[in-house]
Design a protein around this motif. Structure first.
Motif, mmCIF file in Angstrom:
data_model
loop_
_atom_site.group_PDB
_atom_site.id
_atom_site.type_symbol
_atom_site.label_atom_id
_atom_site.label_comp_id
_atom_site.label_asym_id
_atom_site.label_seq_id
_atom_site.Cartn_x
_atom_site.Cartn_y
_atom_site.Cartn_z
ATOM 1 N N ALA A 20 0.827 -1.205 0.000
ATOM 2 C CA ALA A 20 0.000 0.000 0.000
ATOM 3 C C ALA A 20 0.854 1.244 0.000
ATOM 4 C CB ALA A 20 -0.916 -0.009 1.236
ATOM 5 N N THR A 21 1.892 1.251 0.806
ATOM 6 C CA THR A 21 2.777 2.418 0.868
ATOM 7 C C THR A 21 3.394 2.711 -0.489
ATOM 8 O OG1 THR A 21 3.284 1.925 3.177
ATOM 9 C CG2 THR A 21 4.793 3.391 2.017
ATOM 10 N N ALA A 22 3.863 1.656 -1.156
ATOM 11 C CA ALA A 22 4.485 1.836 -2.464
ATOM 12 C C ALA A 22 3.491 2.351 -3.488
ATOM 13 C CB ALA A 22 5.090 0.518 -2.929
ATOM 14 N N LEU A 23 2.285 1.793 -3.483
ATOM 15 C CA LEU A 23 1.297 2.195 -4.487
ATOM 16 C C LEU A 23 0.800 3.611 -4.275
ATOM 17 C CD1 LEU A 23 -0.802 -1.054 -4.936
ATOM 18 C CD2 LEU A 23 0.957 -0.144 -6.423
ATOM 19 N N VAL A 24 0.529 3.972 -3.028
ATOM 20 C CA VAL A 24 0.064 5.334 -2.757
ATOM 21 C C VAL A 24 1.139 6.335 -3.149
ATOM 22 C CG1 VAL A 24 -0.595 6.955 -0.949
ATOM 23 C CG2 VAL A 24 -1.591 4.664 -0.989
ATOM 24 N N ALA A 93 0.478 -7.609 -4.561
ATOM 25 C CA ALA A 93 0.316 -7.821 -3.121
ATOM 26 C C ALA A 93 -0.928 -7.120 -2.595
ATOM 27 C CB ALA A 93 1.561 -7.322 -2.386
ATOM 28 N N GLU A 94 -1.166 -5.908 -3.058
ATOM 29 C CA GLU A 94 -2.353 -5.158 -2.608
ATOM 30 C C GLU A 94 -3.624 -5.870 -3.037
ATOM 31 O OE1 GLU A 94 -5.771 -2.763 -3.192
ATOM 32 O OE2 GLU A 94 -4.420 -3.038 -4.892
ATOM 33 N N ILE A 95 -3.648 -6.370 -4.278
ATOM 34 C CA ILE A 95 -4.830 -7.073 -4.778
ATOM 35 C C ILE A 95 -5.034 -8.378 -4.020
ATOM 36 C CG2 ILE A 95 -5.720 -8.323 -6.796
ATOM 37 C CD1 ILE A 95 -4.395 -5.998 -8.477
ATOM 38 N N ALA A 96 -3.940 -9.072 -3.707
ATOM 39 C CA ALA A 96 -4.033 -10.346 -2.998
ATOM 40 C C ALA A 96 -4.581 -10.192 -1.581
ATOM 41 C CB ALA A 96 -2.661 -11.018 -2.942
ATOM 42 N N GLU A 97 -4.458 -8.985 -0.995
ATOM 43 C CA GLU A 97 -4.993 -8.753 0.345
ATOM 44 C C GLU A 97 -6.513 -8.895 0.377
ATOM 45 O OE1 GLU A 97 -3.691 -5.063 1.960
ATOM 46 O OE2 GLU A 97 -1.566 -5.583 1.903
ATOM 47 N N ASP A 98 -7.155 -8.613 -0.746
ATOM 48 C CA ASP A 98 -8.601 -8.796 -0.848
ATOM 49 C C ASP A 98 -8.847 -10.167 -1.465
ATOM 50 O OD1 ASP A 98 -11.289 -8.830 -1.427
ATOM 51 O OD2 ASP A 98 -11.353 -6.736 -2.099
ATOM 52 N N ARG A 99 -9.243 -11.104 -0.646
ATOM 53 C CA ARG A 99 -9.371 -12.490 -1.104
ATOM 54 C C ARG A 99 -10.512 -12.694 -2.086
ATOM 55 N NH1 ARG A 99 -8.171 -15.856 4.524
ATOM 56 N NH2 ARG A 99 -6.065 -15.001 4.864
ATOM 57 N N ARG A 100 -11.304 -11.650 -2.298
ATOM 58 C CA ARG A 100 -12.399 -11.765 -3.279
ATOM 59 C C ARG A 100 -11.947 -11.397 -4.681
ATOM 60 N NH1 ARG A 100 -15.988 -7.622 -0.003
ATOM 61 N NH2 ARG A 100 -13.882 -6.726 0.024
ATOM 62 N N ARG A 101 -10.727 -10.846 -4.821
ATOM 63 C CA ARG A 101 -10.295 -10.350 -6.120
ATOM 64 C C ARG A 101 -9.390 -11.355 -6.837
ATOM 65 N NH1 ARG A 101 -8.162 -4.254 -5.854
ATOM 66 N NH2 ARG A 101 -8.119 -4.639 -8.119
ATOM 67 N N PRO A 102 -9.565 -11.515 -8.137
ATOM 68 C CA PRO A 102 -8.667 -12.394 -8.898
ATOM 69 C C PRO A 102 -7.296 -11.754 -9.060
ATOM 70 C CG PRO A 102 -10.203 -11.284 -10.371
ATOM 71 C CD PRO A 102 -10.629 -10.929 -8.975
ATOM 72 N N ALA A 103 -6.313 -12.590 -9.335
ATOM 73 C CA ALA A 103 -4.954 -12.084 -9.574
ATOM 74 C C ALA A 103 -4.940 -11.230 -10.840
ATOM 75 C CB ALA A 103 -3.987 -13.245 -9.699
ATOM 76 N N PRO A 104 -4.139 -10.168 -10.867
ATOM 77 C CA PRO A 104 -4.108 -9.289 -12.042
ATOM 78 C C PRO A 104 -3.331 -9.909 -13.196
ATOM 79 C CG PRO A 104 -2.484 -8.557 -10.456
ATOM 80 C CD PRO A 104 -3.231 -9.693 -9.806
ATOM 81 N N LEU A 105 -3.597 -9.407 -14.389
ATOM 82 C CA LEU A 105 -2.819 -9.746 -15.572
ATOM 83 C C LEU A 105 -1.796 -8.654 -15.830
ATOM 84 C CD1 LEU A 105 -5.712 -10.931 -17.919
ATOM 85 C CD2 LEU A 105 -4.131 -12.377 -16.619
ATOM 86 N N LEU A 106 -0.755 -8.983 -16.583
ATOM 87 C CA LEU A 106 0.295 -8.019 -16.911
ATOM 88 C C LEU A 106 0.585 -8.084 -18.403
ATOM 89 C CD1 LEU A 106 2.490 -5.961 -16.120
ATOM 90 C CD2 LEU A 106 3.985 -7.894 -15.549
ATOM 91 N N LEU A 107 0.452 -6.936 -19.081
ATOM 92 C CA LEU A 107 0.601 -6.867 -20.539
ATOM 93 C C LEU A 107 1.620 -5.801 -20.922
ATOM 94 C CD1 LEU A 107 -3.200 -6.806 -21.507
ATOM 95 C CD2 LEU A 107 -1.754 -8.805 -21.030
ATOM 96 N N ASP A 108 2.049 -5.884 -22.184
ATOM 97 C CA ASP A 108 2.902 -4.835 -22.760
ATOM 98 C C ASP A 108 2.411 -4.525 -24.165
ATOM 99 O OD1 ASP A 108 5.607 -3.266 -22.510
ATOM 100 O OD2 ASP A 108 5.659 -4.207 -24.485
ATOM 101 N N ALA A 109 2.612 -3.263 -24.592
ATOM 102 C CA ALA A 109 2.103 -2.815 -25.895
ATOM 103 C C ALA A 109 3.211 -2.566 -26.918
ATOM 104 C CB ALA A 109 1.236 -1.566 -25.722
ATOM 105 N N GLY A 110 4.403 -3.122 -26.718
ATOM 106 C CA GLY A 110 5.381 -3.150 -27.788
ATOM 107 C C GLY A 110 6.478 -2.122 -27.766
ATOM 108 N N ASP A 111 7.428 -2.289 -28.684
ATOM 109 C CA ASP A 111 8.702 -1.569 -28.760
ATOM 110 C C ASP A 111 9.560 -1.908 -27.550
ATOM 111 O OD1 ASP A 111 8.245 -0.492 -31.218
ATOM 112 O OD2 ASP A 111 8.283 1.602 -30.599
ATOM 113 N N THR A 112 10.066 -3.109 -27.580
ATOM 114 C CA THR A 112 10.744 -3.687 -26.424
ATOM 115 C C THR A 112 12.238 -3.858 -26.632
ATOM 116 O OG1 THR A 112 8.714 -4.905 -25.906
ATOM 117 C CG2 THR A 112 10.738 -5.676 -24.853
ATOM 118 N N ILE A 113 12.671 -4.262 -27.831
ATOM 119 C CA ILE A 113 14.053 -4.756 -27.986
ATOM 120 C C ILE A 113 14.972 -3.780 -28.710
ATOM 121 C CG2 ILE A 113 13.355 -7.158 -27.842
ATOM 122 C CD1 ILE A 113 13.675 -7.316 -30.913
#
Length: 618
Positions: A20-24, A93-113
């Protein structure tokens, strides 16, 4: 396009712990309706979060390889996947504290290499085709990405490097509009379905992630993709694929699009489909819930577009570039008739400069980083005579002649065999960095890079003599009007205020032109008013004719309209392979082994007052 504007998030919510501290600190704000609240008829709302990055451009560490120092800019942004990893861990970690919430997904939109010496080293110096895992693949695998879209810069180093990078990833690299030249079938996976477990619910949420890349690849990397891969329009291919993703079982459709929000094209009408079309896609293609936007290097925390057919809102978010921001899309869903349906959408961006780098990512890639630091500071050649850009704004210098020579030489080689190959080649450069200097003796990668501090790529356009004259007149407004020949101090003649630059024209908006094989000569008369200062404009000793044709090497910032210089943005484009000018300079020194100003440095332009030379003393 219906557009409710860019917005920040609503009220904050109370979260606890280190996450929470990091996200805020990073700017996190909770969406207005908290996951798990009741929404009439006893239906429970579930919140699914999708995290995202874009335009990472080879950045793992918060490091400027060309300055050999920690990265910093005027906004004090931090960069790199090591810091993104910390934000991702905090969000998870913040999302996992709420046991009703599913784990998040992580995506990228390109221009990586592509984009840093770290990326260049493992494409050109020690290519990953030899077995080394790409630092970006290693970092993204460690962080745990679920999918990424292709960016246009993925193609810069050729298909062998790209395919090897793809095989090294533990998640799919998506590109629905990268199509086989003959069959039209996608040559990368068009989409992926991710089934997300919902605590306490019997049915998972099926998330369809569709990846779309930029059609401009057909121009920018023509040599790599011609007769192999073609690129359909963003809107057109979304219309084809989104219904198919829905029919495959997706409850939610997220598009990861390497295409800016607002409709525009740097290549004009050279292609039948636009470069930036994420906004029109959201407006015209039904069935999209959210778009992770890339390519434009913009920060858009939250923008809503209303779909014309369904009336549903689509949320778009673009997390700047280089790992400066992490996007978070929050989708609220309820079950309706046995299927999950999105009932609310929100997004925001989190700032990477608020957290420390993830030690796990640092340890994983420290050796690669150290190798590249050594390379950047290594000798790649010698210079016979020291070159300095200190006086480049007010006198012709070998330093800027070198930039123009490399640009013009690259263009001349690229257009060989074309109808324009017989035209004279000019080049445009600006005094970006007065502190830049290449020493006599040993020269490092970092020495060369100091002359060109921006990530601009090279183009070539065709202009007439009259247009060149008007271009130079526009550039000459950089100077203040003076009487007499001085001596003047630099501030008495340079950085003149204009209506568009009331505090003074920056050095990067003063352009100098030079010829490749023959001199382009002109004088700038500061006793004259703006618009009538260029005198004696000649090429190869003869006055430049109004209808004379030139090939002009120019950077992408200027060609796309940066600085509002005349003609260049509308001139026919003859060459555009999105090769960085800085890298061309490094490659030239590496290939030749030496820099000899006598081979390219000439005094072709000067400041005068009523025809008499002006003296400027620093």
């Amino acid at each position: 396009m219906t557009d409710n504007g860019d917005r920040t998030m609503g009220r904050r919510t109370m979260i606890s712990g280190a996450a929470a501290t990091a996200l805020v600190a990073a700017g996190y704000q909770a969406a207005p309706a908290y996951a798990g609240e009741q929404h009439g008829h006893g239906h429970k709302t579930v919140r699914l979060s999708v995290l995202g990055t874009t335009d990472l451009h080879g950045n793992v560490f918060n490091w400027d390889y060309f300055k050999n120092a920690e990265y910093d800019d005027s906004a004090h942004n931090d960069i790199g996947l090591a810091k993104i990893s910390t934000l991702v861990k905090a969000a998870r970690a913040e999302i996992a504290e709420d046991r009703r919430r599913p784990a998040p997904l992580l995506l990228d939109a390109g221009d990586t290499i592509q984009g840093t010496p770290l990326a260049y080293y493992y494409a050109k110096i020690e290519p990953i085709t030899g077995g080394h895992i790409h630092p970006m693949a290693a970092a993204m695998n460690a962080i745990g990405y679920d999918a990424a879209a292709l960016g246009n810069h993925e193609f810069n180093y050729g298909l062998d490097i790209l395919r090897k990078f793809q095989r090294q990833l533990r998640f799919p690299l998506l590109g629905a509009n990268a199509q086989d030249w003959t069959t039209g079938l996608p040559v990368f996976p068009p989409y992926v379905l991710k089934r997300v477990h919902v605590p306490g619910a019997g049915r998972p949420i099926t998330v369809g992630i569709l990846g779309l890349t930029n059609p401009g690849i057909a121009i920018w990397d023509k040599a790599t993709v011609e007769n192999k891969i073609k690129f359909g329009g963003i809107v057109e291919l979304a219309k084809y694929w989104v219904p198919r993703v829905r029919r495959a079982g997706a409850d939610v459709v997220i598009v990861s699009a390497h295409s800016g929000i607002d409709l525009s094209s740097s290549y004009g009408d050279a292609l039948p489909v636009p470069e930036n079309a994420a906004g029109p896609m959201a407006e015209q293609v039904p069935g999209i819930d959210a778009v992770l936007v890339g390519h434009a290097h913009q920060e858009v925390a939250e923008r809503f577009v209303t779909n014309q057919q369904t009336g549903e809102q689509v949320v778009l978010v673009e997390p700047l570039k280089w790992g400066m921001r992490l996007a978070q899309i929050d989708l609220d869903l309820r079950q309706q008739r046995g299927r999950w349906k999105v009932v609310a959408r929100h997004s925001q961006v989190l700032n990477a400069n608020t957290v420390e780098a993830d030690p796990k990512v640092v340890r994983l890639l420290q050796k690669d980083h150290d190798t590249v630091v050594g390379y950047v500071n290594s000798k790649i050649g010698t210079c016979t005579t020291a070159m300095s850009a200190a006086t480049a704004p007010w006198e012709d210098t070998a330093a800027l002649d070198f930039v123009n020579f490399v640009q013009a030489d690259a263009v001349a080689k690229a257009i060989a065999g074309t109808p324009e190959a017989t035209l004279p080649v000019l080049a445009i450069a600006a005094p970006f960095n007065r502190a830049a200097a290449i020493p006599a003796g040993d020269v490092s990668v970092r020495d060369v890079a100091g002359l060109y501090i921006f990530d601009n790529t090279l183009l070539a356009v065709k202009m007439t003599g009259a247009q060149v004259q008007e271009y130079l007149e526009f550039s000459a407004q950089y100077f203040k009007q003076v009487s007499g020949t001085g001596p003047f101090t630099p501030d008495q003649v340079t950085n003149a205020p204009t209506p568009t630059a009331p505090t003074g024209t920056p050095d990067y908006n003063y352009d100098i032109l030079g010829g490749l094989t023959k001199p382009l000569v002109y004088k700038i008369d500061l006793a004259k008013p703006v618009g009538s200062r260029i005198t004696g404009l000649s090429y190869d000793g003869a006055p430049v004719a109004a209808d004379q044709q030139f090939v002009v090497a120019v950077n992408n910032y200027r060609q796309s309209g940066g600085g509002n210089f005349p003609h260049v943005s509308k001139a026919p484009v003859l060459y555009n392979q999105q090769v960085e000018i800085r890298q061309l300079m490094i490659d030239y020194v590496t290939a030749t082994g030496s820099v000899d100003p006598a081979a390219f440095a000439t005094t072709d332009w000067s400041l005068v007052s009523n025809g008499a030379p002006i003296v400027v003393t620093a």
